[in-house]
Motif scaffolding. Structure first.
Motif, mmCIF file in Angstrom:
data_model
loop_
_atom_site.group_PDB
_atom_site.id
_atom_site.type_symbol
_atom_site.label_atom_id
_atom_site.label_comp_id
_atom_site.label_asym_id
_atom_site.label_seq_id
_atom_site.Cartn_x
_atom_site.Cartn_y
_atom_site.Cartn_z
ATOM 1 N N ALA A 1 6.035 -0.027 3.659
ATOM 2 C CA ALA A 1 5.265 -0.461 4.558
ATOM 3 C C ALA A 1 5.960 -1.660 5.205
ATOM 4 N N VAL B 1 -1.950 -6.074 10.484
ATOM 5 C CA VAL B 1 -2.554 -4.629 10.533
ATOM 6 C C VAL B 1 -2.633 -3.495 9.041
ATOM 7 N N LEU C 1 2.935 -0.233 18.936
ATOM 8 C CA LEU C 1 2.889 -0.278 17.487
ATOM 9 C C LEU C 1 1.825 1.078 16.810
ATOM 10 N N GLY C 2 0.433 0.691 18.090
ATOM 11 C CA GLY C 2 -0.098 1.428 18.077
ATOM 12 C C GLY C 2 -0.264 3.114 17.071
ATOM 13 N N MET D 1 1.997 3.481 14.022
ATOM 14 C CA MET D 1 0.875 3.597 13.101
ATOM 15 C C MET D 1 0.395 4.574 12.581
ATOM 16 N N THR D 2 0.450 5.422 14.291
ATOM 17 C CA THR D 2 -0.635 6.801 13.734
ATOM 18 C C THR D 2 0.104 8.076 13.427
ATOM 19 N N ILE E 1 -2.137 -1.087 6.353
ATOM 20 C CA ILE E 1 -0.842 -0.587 6.052
ATOM 21 C C ILE E 1 -0.933 1.751 6.456
ATOM 22 N N PRO E 2 -1.202 1.741 6.928
ATOM 23 C CA PRO E 2 -1.379 3.481 7.433
ATOM 24 C C PRO E 2 -0.873 4.455 6.511
ATOM 25 N N GLY F 1 0.840 7.274 9.606
ATOM 26 C CA GLY F 1 -0.536 7.367 8.517
ATOM 27 C C GLY F 1 -0.553 8.495 8.422
ATOM 28 N N VAL G 1 8.525 -1.527 10.404
ATOM 29 C CA VAL G 1 7.889 -1.255 11.394
ATOM 30 C C VAL G 1 9.304 -2.181 12.741
#
Ligand SMILES: NC(=O)c1ccc[n+]([C@@H]2O[C@H](COP(=O)([O-])OP(=O)(O)OC[C@H]3O[C@@H](n4cnc5c(N)ncnc54)[C@H](OP(=O)(O)O)[C@@H]3O)[C@@H](O)[C@H]2O)c1
Length: 323
Positions: free
Chosen positions: A117, A106, A278-279, A282-283, A108-109, A286, A121
């Protein structure tokens, strides 16, 4: 390419570094030039054969990477050479190059560095799962975080701060407590010299709502006793060595709950739920809502020192290997 190889389950200093031909991507895969590989406590357990799952030998450790895509198989769409990506490959990250499933990388945010990064996770996935799925940490609640200067501890502080909670960080050294304060802890306890239960109760005005425990061992009992009415105790790990035996009467009293966390198992049983988690991660990362620390960098050649320092409790913060 160069890769760290575990040829046998043995002490950490038995790891070797091997030269290999650069990989070309097979169908559905991409090759990433690794710029940073996250080093986690569990990696040391893997190579010593001390983890409940034993990978087939030989293997390259490393479950988290960030880097640049340098080759893409013909049948892959949506990932391009030059993309800055992160991935959680489970194994294989301690290397200059890693061949990865295209669906597993994915972008990197935001403005995160490769190091941030690569270290994101596992720790943050575990803590977002813990504090928003296994329990629901509410604004204004008090959280006691053990091992607060380690990977899980710092992620716990950041996620709890983001959720509007008050954080008390407990750790063994002043540099770890400094790291915890920088991550957002309001108060600290040096748990090797101060009374954990008494101080946590004092600092929180009567008891904490949630304990985050990645350490176990002798700190578990006083941490459980620091919980107030309806408090929740999150069992995350046993970095301290001994798996604690929690007194059931202390769980009964005050209607407390003990909650087990196995994020890895959940990702396999509920891949859709994990995609959503995970979404969200990332938000949040980011947008700057979460603020992962800049990790400490070790060269790939110093893999033994990196894993040994972590195992010997010498590290304040997160560690990455930089090929
Ligand atoms: N349940 C899950 O889903 C899940 C997910 C990820 C990780 N984990 C587990 O969580 C634990 C912590 O992981 P982490 O990434 O935070 O590790 P870490 O960065 O190495 O931090 C662990 C902390 O534990 C403390 N500790 C106390 N006694 C220790 C000892 N004898 N040896 C080593 N550390 C000791 C250290 O803090 P002080 O020196 O301040 O005491 C250290 O900072 C591990 O057991 C890992 O397997 C569980």
């Amino acid at each position: 390419m160069r890769a760290v190889v575990c040829q046998e389950f043995a002490p950490i200093d038995h790891l070797v570094i091997e030269e290999r031909p650069d990989p070309t991507p097979s169908p559905g895969k991409v090759v990433v030039a690794v710029r940073a590989a996250g080093v986690n406590f569990v990696d040391g357990l893997f190579v010593q054969g001390k983890y409940q799952i034993k990978p087939p030998l030989p293997f390259t450790p490393g479950g988290e990477v960030a880097g640049d895509v340098v080759a893409v198989a013909d049948d892959v769409a949506g990932v391009n050479v030059g993309d800055r990506v992160l991935a959680m490959p489970w194994l294989g990250g301690y290397a200059t190059h890693d061949e990865l499933a295209a669906g597993g990388v994915v972008p990197i945010p935001g403005g995160l560095s490769y190091g941030q990064a690569a270290a994101l996770v596992q720790s943050y996935g575990t803590m977002l799962f813990s504090l928003t799925r296994r329990t629901h940490l509410a604004e204004g609640e008090w959280v006691l975080v053990l091992g607060a200067g380690g990977g899980i501890g710092l992620a716990a502080i950041d996620v709890a701060r983001h959720l509007g909670a008050h954080v008390i960080a407990a750790a063994s050294s002043e540099d770890k407590l400094d790291a915890a304060r920088a991550a957002g802890a309001e108060a600290t306890i040096a748990y090797e010299t101060e009374d954990l239960k008494t101080r946590a109760r004092e600092l929180s005005g009567g008891g904490v709502d949630v304990v985050v425990d990645p350490v176990g061992d002798r700190f578990a009992d006083p941490a459980l006793r620091a919980l107030k009415w309806m408090g929740r105790y999150l069992v995350i790990g046993f970095a301290g060595g001994e798996i604690p035996r929690l007194p059931a009467n202390q769980v009964l009293l005050n209607n407390r709950s003990v909650i087990g966390i196995d994020w890895g198992a959940w990702t396999m049983r509920d891949p859709e739920g994990n995609q959503a988690l995970l979404g969200e991660l990332m938000t949040l990362a980011g947008s700057g809502a979460l603020r992962p620390v800049e990790p400490i960098e070790y060269p790939l050649d110093d893999v033994v020192r990196a894993l040994t320092d972590l195992q010997d409790r010498k590290v304040a913060g997160k560690v990455v290997l930089v090929p």
